[in-house]
Design a protein around this motif. Structure first.
Motif, PDB file in Angstrom:
ATOM      1  N   ILE A 392       0.850  -1.201   0.000  1.00 62.08           N
ATOM      2  CA  ILE A 392       0.000   0.000   0.000  1.00 62.08           C
ATOM      3  C   ILE A 392       0.880   1.243   0.000  1.00 62.08           C
ATOM      4  O   ILE A 392       0.646   2.206  -0.752  1.00 62.08           O
ATOM      5  CB  ILE A 392      -0.935  -0.001   1.222  1.00 62.08           C
ATOM      6  CG1 ILE A 392      -1.963  -1.124   1.103  1.00 62.08           C
ATOM      7  CG2 ILE A 392      -1.633   1.358   1.369  1.00 62.08           C
ATOM      8  CD1 ILE A 392      -2.786  -1.334   2.360  1.00 62.08           C
ATOM      9  N   ALA A 393       1.917   1.224   0.833  1.00 62.87           N
ATOM     10  CA  ALA A 393       2.843   2.355   0.871  1.00 62.87           C
ATOM     11  C   ALA A 393       3.541   2.521  -0.480  1.00 62.87           C
ATOM     12  O   ALA A 393       3.722   3.651  -0.962  1.00 62.87           O
ATOM     13  CB  ALA A 393       3.872   2.147   1.980  1.00 62.87           C
ATOM     14  N   ALA A 394       3.909   1.413  -1.108  1.00 64.11           N
ATOM     15  CA  ALA A 394       4.597   1.483  -2.401  1.00 64.11           C
ATOM     16  C   ALA A 394       3.689   2.064  -3.473  1.00 64.11           C
ATOM     17  O   ALA A 394       4.099   2.942  -4.250  1.00 64.11           O
ATOM     18  CB  ALA A 394       5.072   0.090  -2.800  1.00 64.11           C
ATOM     19  N   GLU A 395       2.453   1.591  -3.529  1.00 65.13           N
ATOM     20  CA  GLU A 395       1.536   2.061  -4.575  1.00 65.13           C
ATOM     21  C   GLU A 395       1.203   3.535  -4.406  1.00 65.13           C
ATOM     22  O   GLU A 395       1.192   4.299  -5.386  1.00 65.13           O
ATOM     23  CB  GLU A 395       0.255   1.222  -4.562  1.00 65.13           C
ATOM     24  CG  GLU A 395      -0.695   1.544  -5.700  1.00 65.13           C
ATOM     25  CD  GLU A 395      -1.908   0.636  -5.725  1.00 65.13           C
ATOM     26  OE1 GLU A 395      -2.899   0.994  -6.406  1.00 65.13           O
ATOM     27  OE2 GLU A 395      -1.897  -0.427  -5.061  1.00 65.13           O
ATOM     28  N   SER A 396       0.932   3.939  -3.182  1.00 65.45           N
ATOM     29  CA  SER A 396       0.637   5.358  -2.965  1.00 65.45           C
ATOM     30  C   SER A 396       1.867   6.217  -3.205  1.00 65.45           C
ATOM     31  O   SER A 396       1.764   7.346  -3.714  1.00 65.45           O
ATOM     32  CB  SER A 396       0.079   5.579  -1.556  1.00 65.45           C
ATOM     33  OG  SER A 396       0.906   5.006  -0.567  1.00 65.45           O
ATOM     34  N   LEU A 407      10.369   1.985  -4.348  1.00 62.83           N
ATOM     35  CA  LEU A 407      11.387   0.936  -4.518  1.00 62.83           C
ATOM     36  C   LEU A 407      11.675   0.233  -3.191  1.00 62.83           C
ATOM     37  O   LEU A 407      11.751  -1.001  -3.125  1.00 62.83           O
ATOM     38  CB  LEU A 407      12.673   1.530  -5.079  1.00 62.83           C
ATOM     39  CG  LEU A 407      12.734   1.818  -6.573  1.00 62.83           C
ATOM     40  CD1 LEU A 407      13.995   2.612  -6.904  1.00 62.83           C
ATOM     41  CD2 LEU A 407      12.715   0.513  -7.375  1.00 62.83           C
ATOM     42  N   ASN A 408      11.842   1.013  -2.150  1.00 60.53           N
ATOM     43  CA  ASN A 408      12.162   0.459  -0.843  1.00 60.53           C
ATOM     44  C   ASN A 408      11.096  -0.526  -0.390  1.00 60.53           C
ATOM     45  O   ASN A 408      11.403  -1.661   0.019  1.00 60.53           O
ATOM     46  CB  ASN A 408      12.309   1.599   0.163  1.00 60.53           C
ATOM     47  CG  ASN A 408      12.502   1.110   1.587  1.00 60.53           C
ATOM     48  OD1 ASN A 408      13.061   0.047   1.840  1.00 60.53           O
ATOM     49  ND2 ASN A 408      12.024   1.882   2.537  1.00 60.53           N
ATOM     50  N   VAL A 448       2.730   1.840 -11.334  1.00 60.18           N
ATOM     51  CA  VAL A 448       1.571   1.256 -10.668  1.00 60.18           C
ATOM     52  C   VAL A 448       1.420  -0.202 -11.073  1.00 60.18           C
ATOM     53  O   VAL A 448       1.114  -1.070 -10.248  1.00 60.18           O
ATOM     54  CB  VAL A 448       0.296   2.052 -11.002  1.00 60.18           C
ATOM     55  CG1 VAL A 448      -0.948   1.305 -10.533  1.00 60.18           C
ATOM     56  CG2 VAL A 448       0.347   3.438 -10.372  1.00 60.18           C
ATOM     57  N   ALA A 449       1.662  -0.492 -12.352  1.00 57.60           N
ATOM     58  CA  ALA A 449       1.560  -1.869 -12.834  1.00 57.60           C
ATOM     59  C   ALA A 449       2.530  -2.788 -12.097  1.00 57.60           C
ATOM     60  O   ALA A 449       2.213  -3.948 -11.814  1.00 57.60           O
ATOM     61  CB  ALA A 449       1.804  -1.924 -14.338  1.00 57.60           C
ATOM     62  N   ASP A 450       3.712  -2.292 -11.793  1.00 51.98           N
ATOM     63  CA  ASP A 450       4.694  -3.090 -11.044  1.00 51.98           C
ATOM     64  C   ASP A 450       4.133  -3.483  -9.671  1.00 51.98           C
ATOM     65  O   ASP A 450       4.256  -4.633  -9.241  1.00 51.98           O
ATOM     66  CB  ASP A 450       5.995  -2.302 -10.830  1.00 51.98           C
ATOM     67  CG  ASP A 450       6.787  -2.105 -12.114  1.00 51.98           C
ATOM     68  OD1 ASP A 450       6.699  -2.960 -13.009  1.00 51.98           O
ATOM     69  OD2 ASP A 450       7.504  -1.088 -12.200  1.00 51.98           O
ATOM     70  N   LEU A 452       0.928  -3.492  -8.675  1.00 49.76           N
ATOM     71  CA  LEU A 452      -0.238  -4.359  -8.797  1.00 49.76           C
ATOM     72  C   LEU A 452       0.171  -5.798  -9.110  1.00 49.76           C
ATOM     73  O   LEU A 452      -0.450  -6.748  -8.613  1.00 49.76           O
ATOM     74  CB  LEU A 452      -1.171  -3.831  -9.885  1.00 49.76           C
ATOM     75  CG  LEU A 452      -1.877  -2.516  -9.561  1.00 49.76           C
ATOM     76  CD1 LEU A 452      -2.673  -2.035 -10.765  1.00 49.76           C
ATOM     77  CD2 LEU A 452      -2.798  -2.669  -8.356  1.00 49.76           C
ATOM     78  N   GLU A 453       1.204  -5.960  -9.917  1.00 42.85           N
ATOM     79  CA  GLU A 453       1.691  -7.309 -10.207  1.00 42.85           C
ATOM     80  C   GLU A 453       2.294  -7.944  -8.963  1.00 42.85           C
ATOM     81  O   GLU A 453       2.110  -9.143  -8.715  1.00 42.85           O
ATOM     82  CB  GLU A 453       2.727  -7.252 -11.331  1.00 42.85           C
ATOM     83  CG  GLU A 453       3.300  -8.607 -11.734  1.00 42.85           C
ATOM     84  CD  GLU A 453       2.284  -9.538 -12.399  1.00 42.85           C
ATOM     85  OE1 GLU A 453       2.672 -10.650 -12.776  1.00 42.85           O
ATOM     86  OE2 GLU A 453       1.100  -9.142 -12.537  1.00 42.85           O
ATOM     87  N   GLU A 454       2.977  -7.145  -8.162  1.00 40.56           N
ATOM     88  CA  GLU A 454       3.528  -7.680  -6.917  1.00 40.56           C
ATOM     89  C   GLU A 454       2.406  -8.071  -5.961  1.00 40.56           C
ATOM     90  O   GLU A 454       2.486  -9.113  -5.290  1.00 40.56           O
ATOM     91  CB  GLU A 454       4.446  -6.640  -6.262  1.00 40.56           C
ATOM     92  CG  GLU A 454       5.420  -7.222  -5.257  1.00 40.56           C
ATOM     93  CD  GLU A 454       6.402  -8.208  -5.876  1.00 40.56           C
ATOM     94  OE1 GLU A 454       6.779  -9.168  -5.185  1.00 40.56           O
ATOM     95  OE2 GLU A 454       6.773  -8.036  -7.062  1.00 40.56           O
ATOM     96  N   ARG A 455       1.359  -7.291  -5.905  1.00 38.77           N
ATOM     97  CA  ARG A 455       0.201  -7.642  -5.097  1.00 38.77           C
ATOM     98  C   ARG A 455      -0.437  -8.934  -5.607  1.00 38.77           C
ATOM     99  O   ARG A 455      -0.844  -9.795  -4.814  1.00 38.77           O
ATOM    100  CB  ARG A 455      -0.848  -6.515  -5.120  1.00 38.77           C
ATOM    101  CG  ARG A 455      -0.486  -5.291  -4.289  1.00 38.77           C
ATOM    102  CD  ARG A 455      -1.593  -4.230  -4.392  1.00 38.77           C
ATOM    103  NE  ARG A 455      -2.856  -4.735  -3.911  1.00 38.77           N
ATOM    104  CZ  ARG A 455      -3.285  -4.638  -2.634  1.00 38.77           C
ATOM    105  NH1 ARG A 455      -2.522  -4.049  -1.721  1.00 38.77           N
ATOM    106  NH2 ARG A 455      -4.457  -5.106  -2.270  1.00 38.77           N
ATOM    107  N   ARG A 456      -0.530  -9.087  -6.912  1.00 34.09           N
ATOM    108  CA  ARG A 456      -1.155 -10.278  -7.492  1.00 34.09           C
ATOM    109  C   ARG A 456      -0.443 -11.545  -7.053  1.00 34.09           C
ATOM    110  O   ARG A 456      -1.082 -12.552  -6.729  1.00 34.09           O
ATOM    111  CB  ARG A 456      -1.167 -10.182  -9.020  1.00 34.09           C
ATOM    112  CG  ARG A 456      -1.924 -11.320  -9.696  1.00 34.09           C
ATOM    113  CD  ARG A 456      -1.904 -11.167 -11.206  1.00 34.09           C
ATOM    114  NE  ARG A 456      -0.596 -11.471 -11.765  1.00 34.09           N
ATOM    115  CZ  ARG A 456      -0.151 -12.697 -12.035  1.00 34.09           C
ATOM    116  NH1 ARG A 456      -0.905 -13.757 -11.777  1.00 34.09           N
ATOM    117  NH2 ARG A 456       1.044 -12.880 -12.569  1.00 34.09           N
ATOM    118  N   LEU A 457       0.888 -11.507  -7.020  1.00 38.73           N
ATOM    119  CA  LEU A 457       1.660 -12.685  -6.660  1.00 38.73           C
ATOM    120  C   LEU A 457       1.760 -12.864  -5.142  1.00 38.73           C
ATOM    121  O   LEU A 457       1.558 -13.962  -4.621  1.00 38.73           O
ATOM    122  CB  LEU A 457       3.053 -12.596  -7.274  1.00 38.73           C
ATOM    123  CG  LEU A 457       3.104 -12.518  -8.799  1.00 38.73           C
ATOM    124  CD1 LEU A 457       4.535 -12.354  -9.277  1.00 38.73           C
ATOM    125  CD2 LEU A 457       2.456 -13.741  -9.433  1.00 38.73           C
TER     126      LEU A 457
END
Length: 518
Positions: A392-396, A407-408, A448-450, A452-457
């Motif tokens: 959530i922190a990464a996406e925002s 990135l972090n 954002v796609a990066d 969301l893909e990380e969330r998917r996995l």
């Protein structure tokens, strides 16, 4: 006199214990004169949270509906209500909706009883508000599911005992429902403790984490970032951390000791009379598999592309999916069971057995269960965990242009995935997966796609993907020809919301109009 079956009417609180709170039903409570102590408030809170572990809510109906509507789980069944969910032909009469809708409102009604009853308890706010705050959290938890699934819904924040009032309610705009959810979570955050004895009990971190997710859903990027980073920056205070072995998050024998779950639904190998138990393991298990006293029912099964497009070096794939299993080919207990790869899973000779890897998160380590096929397990289901807060922190952060932070936070999640650990194959063979270089740290500009893909996995099969598809309006791609399940021709933008239950509309025409497209 006409008889009404009204989901919104709760004169008494049905209390069946959940998790570490209670294990035996204690009957029906009459709210009038019941609330005398904080213990009475806690009893009502426990009743509210117990509705969430019911078979009609997370025990099967809602959890499986969320899986089927995602782009990661297909259906191996011909039951109409499941076909409708999977193929986006959902009718207002759908049998899954007609069960998790009222169960959700029962949870809300019990929370409302706790909140109202707390007013009768004559102790200082400093004593009773930390208990009452659990009810505010529970109410927000339930409404957050409803508003994302249905949009405008009836918002009820007090006990209702009048049939006429219950049958004349109208829908509350989604924006107001969200405002009320935020208000409840802010109250919960102010009064809940930093740490709790069980992650099935709401904590300050749980309230803050859900606030972050609510703000993310509302596209309030700064607020989502502020709330999620507050949790991250206070991880020590809240006793939170990433679990070193990803498999442990889905191992009922060790999950109680993990610091990663923030709020969980905790099952306890207990099958109550009202179906307050877990069936996700059999729903996702391999048909004919010798594990769990009969294997699974082969209902919610990933498409093959979920497996083949997932990097084989990612430890999370090994934990999330079973690509081997053992079968008793000859039904002879004297002969050894035979191990097969997923390309031969149809050896069970059942029409719904599929030659694809199956979901493994809930079938490998269910620990004691009450009935065959691992029904009524001992699982803890993380409704939100620390890895999701990092994402959530990464996406925002991406939306705010803060690439260094994005990135972090993403790379913290990826680093855990690279650590490997001990897991088990579908053939019940323990294996140790060595640390690897996959998934590598992201570099450059995070999109954002990066995330969301990380969330998917990272959150695969945990009831998160459908909500991500909805909030980011990903359906056109997810269910197009390049989607993991191939084209789903029935999908349209109106499918982002479910229809209100037909029987509710018949009882209360004030809920009309129905959601568009239904």
């Amino acid at each position: 006199m006409k008889s009404y079956k009204i989901l919104l009417l709760l004169i008494g609180v049905s209390v069946f214990g959940c998790s570490d709170l209670e294990e035996e039903p204690v009957g029906l409570l009459s709210p009038e004169g019941f609330f005398q102590t904080t213990g009475d408030i806690q009893t009502a809170v426990d009743g509210s949270l117990t509705h969430a572990i019911n078979e009609m809510f997370w025990g099967r109906k809602l959890s499986v509906a969320l899986m089927l509507r995602s782009d990661m789980v297909a259906l191996a069944s011909n039951e109409t209500r499941r076909v409708e969910m999977d193929e986006f032909t959902t009718l207002a009469s759908n049998g899954m909706i007609s069960e998790f809708w009222p169960k959700t409102y029962q949870g809300i009604a019990a929370a409302n009883q706790a909140i109202a009853g707390a007013e009768d308890v004559g102790v200082a706010d400093e004593i009773k508000n930390p208990v009452t705050a659990q009810a505010y959290f529970a109410r927000a938890f339930y409404y957050f599911h409803l508003v994302r699934l249905f949009g405008d819904v009836p918002y009820i924040d007090a006990p209702i005992t009048d049939v006429d009032a219950a049958t004349s309610m109208s829908r509350t705009p989604a924006s107001e429902v969200y405002a009320n959810i935020i208000s409840d979570l802010e109250f919960a955050k102010a009064w809940l403790p930093n740490t709790v004895t069980s992650r099935a009990i709401p904590s300050k971190a749980a309230a803050s984490s859900y606030l972050a997710l609510v703000y993310l859903t509302m596209e309030e990027w700064q607020l989502a970032y502020d709330e999620s980073t507050e949790v991250i920056n206070n991880a020590g205070t809240y006793n939170l951390a990433l679990e070193s072995n990803f498999q442990n998050l889905f191992d009922a024998s060790v999950i109680d000791a993990s610091l990663e779950p923030i709020f969980a639904l905790d099952y306890n190998n207990f099958e109550a009379d009202d179906n307050a138990y877990d069936q996700i393991a059999p729903m996702t298990g391999i048909r004919g598999d010798v594990r769990n006293s009969g294997g699974g029912w082969s209902i919610a099964v990933p498409s093959l592309e979920v497996y083949t497009t997932w990097d084989a070096g990612d430890y999370r794939r090994a934990v999330s999916l079973d690509d081997t299993a053992k079968f008793d080919d000859d039904n002879d207990p004297e002969t050894p069971d035979v191990e097969y790869p997923y390309t031969q899973f149809d050896v069970s000779a059942h029409e719904f057995a599929k030659n694809v890897p199956y979901i493994a998160k809930y079938t490998r380590f269910p620990e004691p269960f009450a009935r065959a096929n691992a029904r009524a397990t001992s699982h803890n289901y993380s409704m939100i965990r620390y890895a999701e807060v990092l994402l959530i922190a990464a996406e925002s952060a991406v939306e705010l242009g803060n690439n260094a932070s994005a990135l972090n936070y993403v790379n913290q999640v990826r680093a855990r995935a690279r650590m490997g650990g001990e897991t088990m194959t579908g053939a019940s063979v323990a294996v140790t997966v060595a640390p690897s270089t996959v998934p590598a740290d992201l570099t450059g500009t995070v999109t954002v796609a990066d995330v969301l893909e990380e969330r998917r996995l990272e959150l695969a099969f945990e009831g998160k993907r459908w909500y991500d598809i909805v909030r980011r309006q990903l359906g056109g791609v997810a269910f197009g020809t390049s989607g993991l399940e191939g084209a789903k021709s029935n999908f349209s933008s109106t499918d982002y919301l479910l229809p209100l239950p037909e029987d509710e509309l018949e009882r209360n025409p004030n809920l009309l109009p129905q959601n568009p497209g239904y």
